[in-house]
Design a protein around this motif. Structure first.
Motif, PDB file in Angstrom:
ATOM      1  N   TRP A 182      11.129 -37.056 -45.453  1.00 56.21           N
ATOM      2  CA  TRP A 182      11.490 -35.911 -45.231  1.00 56.21           C
ATOM      3  C   TRP A 182      12.760 -35.439 -45.549  1.00 56.21           C
ATOM      4  CZ3 TRP A 182       8.606 -31.704 -44.196  1.00 56.21           C
ATOM      5  CH2 TRP A 182       9.280 -30.389 -44.047  1.00 56.21           C
ATOM      6  N   PRO A 183      13.533 -34.607 -46.320  1.00 53.46           N
ATOM      7  CA  PRO A 183      14.675 -34.352 -46.757  1.00 53.46           C
ATOM      8  C   PRO A 183      15.468 -33.545 -46.039  1.00 53.46           C
ATOM      9  CG  PRO A 183      13.368 -32.569 -47.737  1.00 53.46           C
ATOM     10  CD  PRO A 183      12.402 -33.531 -47.041  1.00 53.46           C
ATOM     11  N   GLU A 184      16.840 -34.445 -45.585  1.00 51.09           N
ATOM     12  CA  GLU A 184      17.664 -33.983 -44.568  1.00 51.09           C
ATOM     13  C   GLU A 184      18.138 -32.123 -44.917  1.00 51.09           C
ATOM     14  OE1 GLU A 184      20.997 -36.555 -44.097  1.00 51.09           O
ATOM     15  OE2 GLU A 184      19.756 -38.222 -43.633  1.00 51.09           O
ATOM     16  N   LYS A 185      17.926 -32.008 -45.885  1.00 51.16           N
ATOM     17  CA  LYS A 185      18.498 -30.562 -46.182  1.00 51.16           C
ATOM     18  C   LYS A 185      17.491 -29.443 -45.828  1.00 51.16           C
ATOM     19  CE  LYS A 185      21.061 -31.753 -50.424  1.00 51.16           C
ATOM     20  NZ  LYS A 185      21.438 -31.426 -51.693  1.00 51.16           N
TER      21      LYS A 185
END
Length: 411
Positions: A182-185
């Motif tokens: 899952w991308p932190e952004k």
């Protein structure tokens, strides 16, 4: 909670991860909502007694072209690239070499005949006189989670044709990889279920127990069971998509795990099928990665039996089957550890999708966007890799690109 976003992702399973990773570098306001308290959906790794156990998807199917393979390398996850041992019958117990050859030939003949199945029904090309009809039903149950009478022959054949023989596993677990991807952004709100969807001018309104959200576009990754069901109130305009979802129900696949108390009884990384003539038989993965556990895979009839009769009955049946193969001493060597319950999870409702006879085209119908504001994703929408986490990931990526194009047109 009340806010406006350019794009909202509903669901943080494999498709949601695909959408999020595609959107992470874009200059739009994005939010993801997940009903469960975790990322992954039907891809879930738990840790019990220092063992990584995959409750859901476990294998990187068609691994050489699977996007999760590259993801695992970039995120530092160890891959087991050995050939899958699914077709092994450990020491030929209860299934002689000659019988294995005959059963394999019967399955191959059935697979070849699917293209001409009357009424697009997978059961119609099952030779009634075959001694291996139970074996074919069991294998098809592992693959699709469904009974042959309810299964589109064309749909089953399409996945079989697209898949390859390279199937790998992840030491830390597929679910662990999915969560790490899952991308932190992309902001993510877990344990935040969408309860209704409406279509005000210019976008989509989503109701949750935490408040109302307005989105200019939505990527929806919920399962076909949820889309066709009543846990979310859907707008009447979605009737064609909900009908397509109803034609792509979720099959039943579950797992049982036995803890091995005496590993002298079992050889590591071996495999066998319980009773190759029984359509409700389990398949047994023994000491995967050398861990002191037996993973029992149930598909179709056997998974439905556990859903009906409960895990205690399923554990008893599985242990009886192992005793017949290994001898009475294994009763003292095994202890029930944990069982899955995908069919009873209201946030999902089963394993993965299969098409009803005559309904293989519903996957394409389900993948169509609604206007320029609601985009459907999930394994059921992928044209060739449905039932698989890489198909789900690819569908999320595709739906995100469609949503981005729609937002660009509005600008």
């Amino acid at each position: 909670m009340s806010a406006e976003f350019d794009l909202v992702i509903i669901g943080a399973g494999a498709a949601g991860v695909g959408a999020a990773r595609r959107l992470a570098g874009e200059n739009f306001s994005v939010l993801a909502l997940e009903a469960a308290p975790r990322v992954g959906g039907r891809v879930f790794t738990t840790q019990i007694k220092d063992m990584h156990l995959d409750f859901g998807a476990e294998w990187l199917h068609s691994a050489a072209r699977n996007p999760w393979t590259d993801m695992a390398g970039r995120l530092g996850f160890a891959l087991d690239r050995r050939r899958a041992n699914w077709w092994m019958q450990y020491k030929n117990l209860g299934f002689s070499v000659e019988e294995q050859a005959a059963a394999g030939a019967a399955y191959a003949a059935w697979s070849e005949a699917l293209a001409g199945a009357p009424g697009d029904c997978a059961a119609k090309v099952l030779a009634p006189e075959s001694a291996w009809s139970g074996y074919i039903r069991a294998i098809a149950g592992y693959v699709s989670g469904a009974e042959l009478e309810a299964m589109s022959a064309r749909d089953y054949a399409a996945y079989d044709e697209a898949s390859t023989s390279d199937n790998w596993r992840i030491f830390e677990g597929f679910g662990a990889l999915t969560a790490a991807a899952w991308p932190e952004k992309i902001p993510l709100r877990l344990a935040t279920a969408v309860t209704s969807v409406t279509l005000p001018p210019g976008g989509v309104a989503l109701s949750t127990r935490a408040g109302r959200i307005f989105a200019r576009t939505v990527v929806c990754t919920v399962s076909t069971d949820v889309l066709a069901g009543v846990s979310i109130r859907w707008p009447r305009e979605f009737a064609p998509w909900r009908e397509a979802a109803a034609h792509l129900p979720l099959g039943r696949n579950e797992k049982l795990f036995f803890e091995i108390l005496d590993d002298r009884c079992f050889e590591a990384d071996t495999h066998l099928i319980g009773d190759p003539r029984d359509p409700a038989t389990a398949a047994y993965d023994i000491r995967p990665f050398g861990r002191p556990v037996i993973e029992c895979f149930l598909g179709g009839a056997s998974a439905l039996a556990m859903e009906r009769d409960g895990p205690a009955s399923a554990f008893s049946n599985a242990l009886d089957a192992l005793v017949r193969l290994f001898g009475a001493d294994v009763r003292r060597a095994l202890r029930p550890l944990v069982a899955t319950h995908w069919g009873r999870d209201p946030r999902i409702g089963g394993a993965y999708s299969y098409a009803l006879p005559g309904c293989a085209g519903s996957r394409e119908k389900l993948a169509r966007p609604f206007e320029d504001r609601f985009f459907f994703a999930g394994e059921a929408t992928d044209p060739r890799d449905f039932t698989a986490a890489h198909g789900a990931y690819a569908s999320g990526w595709r739906a995100a690109e469609e949503a981005l194009a729609a937002l660009a047109r509005r600008r």
